[in-house]
Design a protein around this motif. Sequence first.
Motif: not given
Length: 717
Positions: A74-75, A82-83, A89-93, A118-121
């Motif tokens: 789920g968004l 999802a974040e 934006r790019l999410v880095w862990v 994780a990145l949005p397309v």
Amino acid sequence: MGAPPGAEPAVEPSAADGTRSGRPLLSLALASMMEEVQAHSGAVYLLAADEPVLEMAVTAGLPRAFAAPWERVGLSSPVPVAEAVRERRLVWVGGEEDMARRYPRIAVVLPYPFALAALPVATADTVYGAVYVTWPGAHPTVLSDHERKSLTSACDRLAVRLERVARENRALRAEPDLLAAAPSGVAGTLGTVEAARMVGRLPYGLVSLDLHGRVVFANAAAAELLGAHVDDLLGSQPWVSVPWLNDPMYEDRYRAALISQHVTSFVALKPPGDWLSFRMYPSTTGLTTRISRARAVAEMVGMMPRADAAPPQRLVTISQVLSLAGALTEAVGVQDVVQLVADEVAPAVGSQALVMLGSRGGRLHVLGHRGYEDPRSVRCFDGLPLAERTPGTHVLNTGVPAFFESRQQLERLYPGRDDTPDGFAAWAYLPLIASGRPVGTCVLAYTEPHAFPADERAVLTSLGGLIAQALERALLYDAKNQLAHGLQAALLPHSLTPPSGIEAAARYLPAMHGMEIGGDFYDLVPTRPQAAAVIGDVQGHNVTAAGLMGQIRTGVRAFTTVGQAPEEVMRSTNRLLIDFGADLFASCLYLRLDPERGSAVMARAGHPPPLLRRPDGRVRVLDLAGGPLLGIDADATYPTTEVSLAPGSVLALYTDGLVESPGVDIEDALVDLGELLAESGDQPLDKLADTLVRHSAAAQERVDDVAVLLLRAEADR
């Protein structure tokens, strides 16, 4: 494992894409992206067309089963992909600790060292999906500029291609996941036939596993140590073909080795008493496992599983339940439970809508629902007697789940019923049993006919138990919260009756933590032609503080009514609080209004100073004389200060919850409050009160109760 139900397949690019017809778009984009940044695994998600859900379209590097709990996301879910879509934006862990701190649900299921991006397309106008890639635990905790630019550019290019596909209305095709193909034989696995013969003669066991954990080679020593034939091992997973290895802990070690790309080992007991050591050497194509007899492990006997223990559940099922259980622990009220089930459980099991039912007074009632375009579709549940023969009442009465794979099946078992939710074709009715009693029913609805195999029914039933525990806590919380709010409302004045020439408005907001009840209070006591106003704060956020607040407010009213002067009212209230012996303190600001003279006489007991806005818009903090907090010193005195109230001036009384918040200097907060009062002070008083509590940073976080009492001297009196 294949593509998830409902997942959008990839597209067939045209010549305009610069690629050969029939080449898979998503797989090629993901493979190129991973190669560019030397990532270990990854996946592409596509946004579902008709619901706020990301669906995994293709994976690479690791089996899809590793990410089973997140095949449908789920968004609003607290997971990186999802974040990334929500925030564009790019999410880095950066590693295991970072994952545990920011995404504890994922860390519970995958407690291994790895890094993730994780990145949005998405184009400027449209979101098409998301991508994540992972690196082994040896990756630096910081994403390099090269990696960041490469990933961002690759996702931007993929978004442009998907935009072109959507614009040209071209068909989508399914794509296989990208995993290394299993070698066709021993020579293919080890290089040459002679090398295979050499390995076969080694005195210790050697087993090669592919990325799915299937055995593609085992030498004779390994087969002897495991107590199985080589032919029985080939093509199977060791924890499936070897009964005494059927424990999630051993499969977990295989997962840990592949995800972290670190050498991993464990010791297992082969019945009746042989201890074997397993050491796994991972690569990007699979695992090589060395098996030998273990020594000096007697001290570990108490920690190892019993040989005669019942086979445990499959790890993927356990990981799904762990992830969803972590989500449900965050639910506070009933609506939180409904929302989390909609965001976390429904997408995971492929459901498109849900209804949460409870019982009250011998009848069903709807606690909440999601996914129904027409809310009237769920009204058939509300108010049904529990004696009625319906799926919802039957499940609630018997505690036995019911699964209906099609509308025809439901209507055959319940003929003549007119309560089938419109637009859906399959349902799972899950009894919610907590503490041995039914607390409700969860109805999951599917837009298409849906088969419920035995393993899925087991998962759904287990989830029903988790939902039930969360719902029981939420129902108890809501009941306590309703009681607390009722008590708070009863202790505060229902209306304000100011004297002629004075306007008054007040607001009270409970803290956002605890029972949402506290000791802040205000009151306006008419004593014609004058009036007395009081605001105060008893320490604590519980029923005791609220009860004591009610007693203080009553005492202030009584002392005011008998005609005591402001300083006497404060002294009497102080002694009253000490006599109660409650060991709680209170701050208080008391004032006697005289509209005829245009003045107010004030006494203060450790309370924040009021603000006075003059008719010309200037605001100043009133530096009042005062005494200690109420309840400390029985002999304390409270000197008074007289303040002029010119027509049109506004006096703002408040508790410290309005201006105190972590990390904010109290002086700065008072300056900000004064500026806001200066700018907005000409508004109607009720609107001004809303403005003050809405725009205060402290009030928005509300770690403490907030009370505001505003008094305005009318300009036309």
